[in-house]
Structures are given as C-alpha cells and as structure tokens.
Design a protein around this motif. Structure first.
Motif, PDB file in Angstrom:
ATOM      1  N   ASP A  51       0.827  -1.212   0.000  1.00  0.00           N
ATOM      2  CA  ASP A  51       0.000   0.000   0.000  1.00  0.00           C
ATOM      3  C   ASP A  51       0.862   1.264   0.000  1.00  0.00           C
ATOM      4  O   ASP A  51       0.618   2.199  -0.768  1.00  0.00           O
ATOM      5  N   GLY A  52       1.850   1.308   0.878  1.00  0.00           N
ATOM      6  CA  GLY A  52       2.707   2.483   0.958  1.00  0.00           C
ATOM      7  C   GLY A  52       3.539   2.682  -0.286  1.00  0.00           C
ATOM      8  O   GLY A  52       3.738   3.819  -0.747  1.00  0.00           O
ATOM      9  N   GLU A  53       3.999   1.585  -0.860  1.00  0.00           N
ATOM     10  CA  GLU A  53       4.781   1.667  -2.093  1.00  0.00           C
ATOM     11  C   GLU A  53       3.944   2.271  -3.217  1.00  0.00           C
ATOM     12  O   GLU A  53       4.435   3.086  -4.010  1.00  0.00           O
ATOM     13  N   GLY A  54       2.664   1.904  -3.260  1.00  0.00           N
ATOM     14  CA  GLY A  54       1.776   2.460  -4.271  1.00  0.00           C
ATOM     15  C   GLY A  54       1.603   3.959  -4.113  1.00  0.00           C
ATOM     16  O   GLY A  54       1.584   4.709  -5.100  1.00  0.00           O
ATOM     17  N   LEU A  55       1.503   4.432  -2.865  1.00  0.00           N
ATOM     18  CA  LEU A  55       1.347   5.860  -2.605  1.00  0.00           C
ATOM     19  C   LEU A  55       2.565   6.636  -3.082  1.00  0.00           C
ATOM     20  O   LEU A  55       2.443   7.662  -3.767  1.00  0.00           O
TER      21      LEU A  55
END
Length: 272
Positions: A108-112
């Motif tokens: 999730d954080g990587e996508g952000l």
C-alpha cells in the motif's frame, strides 16, 4: 487466454469488492505474459468466511491474494511469515500461499509513493509537513510510507480525534493529531466517503492526493487543482502497488504493459 487444469488461481478479496479494478489489471498482465492463470474476485461475508478462504490457500487451491478492506488486519494475523513492511503497517494487503504456509506483505505504501513520483514528480516530500485526512484501515500503511519516504511530519485530521490519536501513538513524535495545519505542503485524503476540504486552510500546500479512484476526478482533486495544486489520483496508487503485488503472488515481474492504460481503456468501454 488458454486456461488448463494446471491453472493458478489468484485474486482480490474484500467486502465489498465488485468495484475493484485489480482483476482488470492482473488478467491483462496474465494474458500478455501467456500465463496459465486466472485472477478473480472474492467477497467473503464475514471474518469466518475469510478464514475459509485462507484454509483454501493453505490447501493449495489458491496461489495468492490481494487483500482490501475490511480484511487487512485479519490477513496479517493469519500469516506464518510477515514482511518487515507489513509488520510496520500493522496490516497486509498481500498473501501468498506456498506449501501450506501463508506469507504476508504490504505494498500500500509503495503504491502511494509511486503515485506521487509519477504524477507530482517535482514535489519534494522532505520539505514540509503532510496533512493526512482520515484514520481508517489504509492510514497506518500510508503514514509509515510517508515517514520512510522522508516526510518530516505527518499531521492526522480525523472526524473522531480519539481515533486520530490512537493512530499517531503507533508512531514517533513525527506524527501528531491536527492542531495547526496551515503549513502542510501535501494534503492526502484517505476518507472513503465524499470529502469537501477547504484548501484555503493550507495555503502552503502544493500537491494533493486522493486515495479514492472512483470517480477518477473527485471533488477533492477538483478543489485542489482550482487552487493551483498538483493533483494525484487514487488510480496512481492502485497501479503503483499492482506491479509489486503481481511479483509477490506469481514470483515473476509483470509484462511490459502499462496498467493505467489498461484501466482507462476498460473504464472508457463501460461508459454509455
């Protein structure tokens, strides 16, 4: 696509999940790669039904899953192996099943961060505070990614201050509950419902990101662009985490096929 009796089964699990665009992306990649695999959607009615799905994975019937609300915490709890990233996020949006064991990870954080890099390439995350609207299921992973990406401070603004405080207390002093928000350089909307935010409250802001991707141009982003901010849509987050998700589930990188182009073509085809 040619599907045989040896096909791998993967998918996305959530409740609700019918709106998910992940099957569109992953099945396009599977077809482009010529893989004998299918990516479906699963909508367990409750936690007990989710556990049944996990048992199917342990039994070798499912190869891997993307996990969305409300099952990310349960996904982490059921895993035998947990990545450092998922542990820091306190949730997992990815599960892989191998030899009866469950591996958990979070992208999730990587996508952000990828969405910011692609749609706001001139924005420097390290310059000033980030204002984060909401304290729901996706918040902890997003805040963790922002801190890892160099944000000096993250300010949480939530309708329920107690929930914001509980989220802030899972991090160090760089995360606090909203007081003065005027200096925020980036405003992120993680509220699932409609968000009417007055950007005059953040005169220093230069970019805004909405984690929602339906509709693609939300009222939040429209208001941000009207104030001259660079807008980053939620589709960038979805496509940003899709590649690492594919690699985690299928043990290979996705083919060279732009997922955003695939999704936009799909959405255009749905228009009357």
């Amino acid at each position: 696509m040619r599907i045989t009796g040896a096909a791998l089964l993967a998918g996305v699990v959530g409740q609700p999940v019918a709106h998910s665009l992940s099957p569109v992306i992953h099945n396009a990649w599977l077809e482009a790669a010529g893989m004998d695999a299918v990516y479906a959607a699963f909508a367990p009615l409750d936690e007990a039904a989710f556990d049944v799905l996990i048992q199917a994975g342990r039994a070798g019937m499912i190869h891997g899953l993307n996990v969305t609300a409300p099952f990310k915490g349960q996904a982490l709890a059921c895993a035998d192996e947990v990545s450092d990233t998922a542990r820091a996020c306190g949730s997992a949006n990815l599960l892989a099943f191998r030899d009866g064991r469950v591996r958990a990870h979070s992208t999730d954080g990587e996508g952000l961060l990828k969405a910011l890099g692609e749609q706001a390439p001139d924005f420097d995350l390290t310059v000033g505070p980030v204002l984060f609207l909401g304290a729901g299921g996706a918040a902890r992973a997003a805040v963790a990614a922002l801190l890892d990406g160099g944000a000096p401070e993250v300010v949480i603004l939530n309708r329920t201050p107690e929930r914001a405080q509980a989220l802030a207390e899972t991090f160090d002093e760089r995360v606090r509950v909203a007081g003065d928000i005027a200096g925020a350089r980036l405003v992120i909307n993680a509220v699932s419902g409609p968000m009417d935010f007055d950007f005059s409250r953040t005169p220093e802001a230069v970019a805004a990101l909405d984690m929602t991707y339906k509709p693609l141009e939300t009222p939040f982003l429209t208001a941000a662009r009207a104030r001259g901010l660079t807008g980053v849509d939620g589709l960038g987050m979805l496509t940003g985490q899709a590649g690492p998700s594919f690699a985690f589930i299928f043990d290979r990188e996705p083919p060279d096929l732009d997922p955003r182009t695939v999704v936009l073509a799909h959405l255009e085809g749905l228009e009357p």
